[in-house]
Motif scaffolding. Sequence first.
Motif, PDB file in Angstrom:
ATOM      1  N   ALA A 152       8.320 -66.820  40.882  1.00  0.00           N
ATOM      2  CA  ALA A 152       8.424 -65.392  40.614  1.00  0.00           C
ATOM      3  C   ALA A 152       7.053 -64.750  40.814  1.00  0.00           C
ATOM      4  CB  ALA A 152       8.903 -65.166  39.185  1.00  0.00           C
ATOM      5  N   GLU A 206       5.301 -62.720  39.245  1.00  0.00           N
ATOM      6  CA  GLU A 206       4.448 -62.494  38.080  1.00  0.00           C
ATOM      7  C   GLU A 206       3.367 -63.550  37.917  1.00  0.00           C
ATOM      8  OE1 GLU A 206       7.983 -60.021  37.558  1.00  0.00           O
ATOM      9  OE2 GLU A 206       7.708 -62.119  38.121  1.00  0.00           O
ATOM     10  N   TYR A 207       3.554 -64.720  38.537  1.00  0.00           N
ATOM     11  CA  TYR A 207       2.539 -65.767  38.399  1.00  0.00           C
ATOM     12  C   TYR A 207       1.189 -65.321  38.973  1.00  0.00           C
ATOM     13  CZ  TYR A 207       1.735 -67.541  43.155  1.00  0.00           C
ATOM     14  OH  TYR A 207       1.322 -67.676  44.458  1.00  0.00           O
ATOM     15  N   GLU A 220      -0.386 -62.600  38.496  1.00  0.00           N
ATOM     16  CA  GLU A 220      -1.193 -61.747  37.624  1.00  0.00           C
ATOM     17  C   GLU A 220      -2.412 -62.491  37.082  1.00  0.00           C
ATOM     18  OE1 GLU A 220      -0.719 -58.799  33.750  1.00  0.00           O
ATOM     19  OE2 GLU A 220       0.987 -59.964  34.454  1.00  0.00           O
TER      20      GLU A 220
END
Length: 292
Positions: A256, A258-259, A261
């Motif tokens: 995903a 979001e990793y 960030e």
Amino acid sequence: AGGRSMEKTVDLGLGKKGFFKVRALVDGQELPFSLRLAVISKYSGKDSVFGINHAYGWPALAEAGVNAGIVWARDWSMAWQNVEPQKGQFSFVETDYQVDRARQGGQPVLGLLPFPSSDWSSPAPPAITGGSKEKRDKAARERQAYPPADIEDFRNYVRKCVEHCRGRIQWWQVLNEPLYTHYSLPRDKGFTPADYVKLARAFHEAARAADKDCRILAGPGGWTTTSGADLEGMFEAGLLKYCDALDLHVYPGNQAPEYLEADLEAVNRMMDRFGGRKPIWLTEHGYYAEDD
């Protein structure tokens, strides 16, 4: 009729935006393949955060890309061996074609000088001259991965490219995926972040001498999870002094998004330690998927 072709425009009557699949039937029999298409709002801006790594080869696709907001084109045509196959003998015929067709389609161009040497400027062992074409090509690529025997030749190459494209290209990139790949200062040949920064400094000086308004993009092309030591080593060697933006590449696989960030935060902290933050460009990125 057999052996003939026919074109016909079909109004699909799509009254809404979205992602669609078109199926076709011939004599009541559905064809084994389908057409996927998207209906989106036309992008009207002159600039965009989106670009493409190699400009589309067909004008209709380039136009569709720009209409979708895929504005920038990253150009590889100025590899050193392409534009200066022998010392002092420059030719930009192919470059002009590639750069101009992108610009005519409404795409600003990022000029990439991907490899640190040409065959004649490389200090690597002589290229293999016998055997298959594949072996000769592989040997030539290995030679072009070495830093130039004379850095003044590299400066001259950069200066000539920037001078030739002044007014057409503003942003320039220093090599593609150095240290990380086998074709640009490969780590397994003993090259270090400092070797890259030496070339980035020469690139920066030569490019700015040729066009004071040009901008430089530089970096490892890897991501911190795979090349954090390379990135930190480049910062330690002074990379941020010789670039206007930092280049990274992201291929998340099945993760995903979001990793990323935590990695972005780590990159910013590193830049804070070594002189201040620069914009980050992702000049290669890809999620792979099968829409069905």
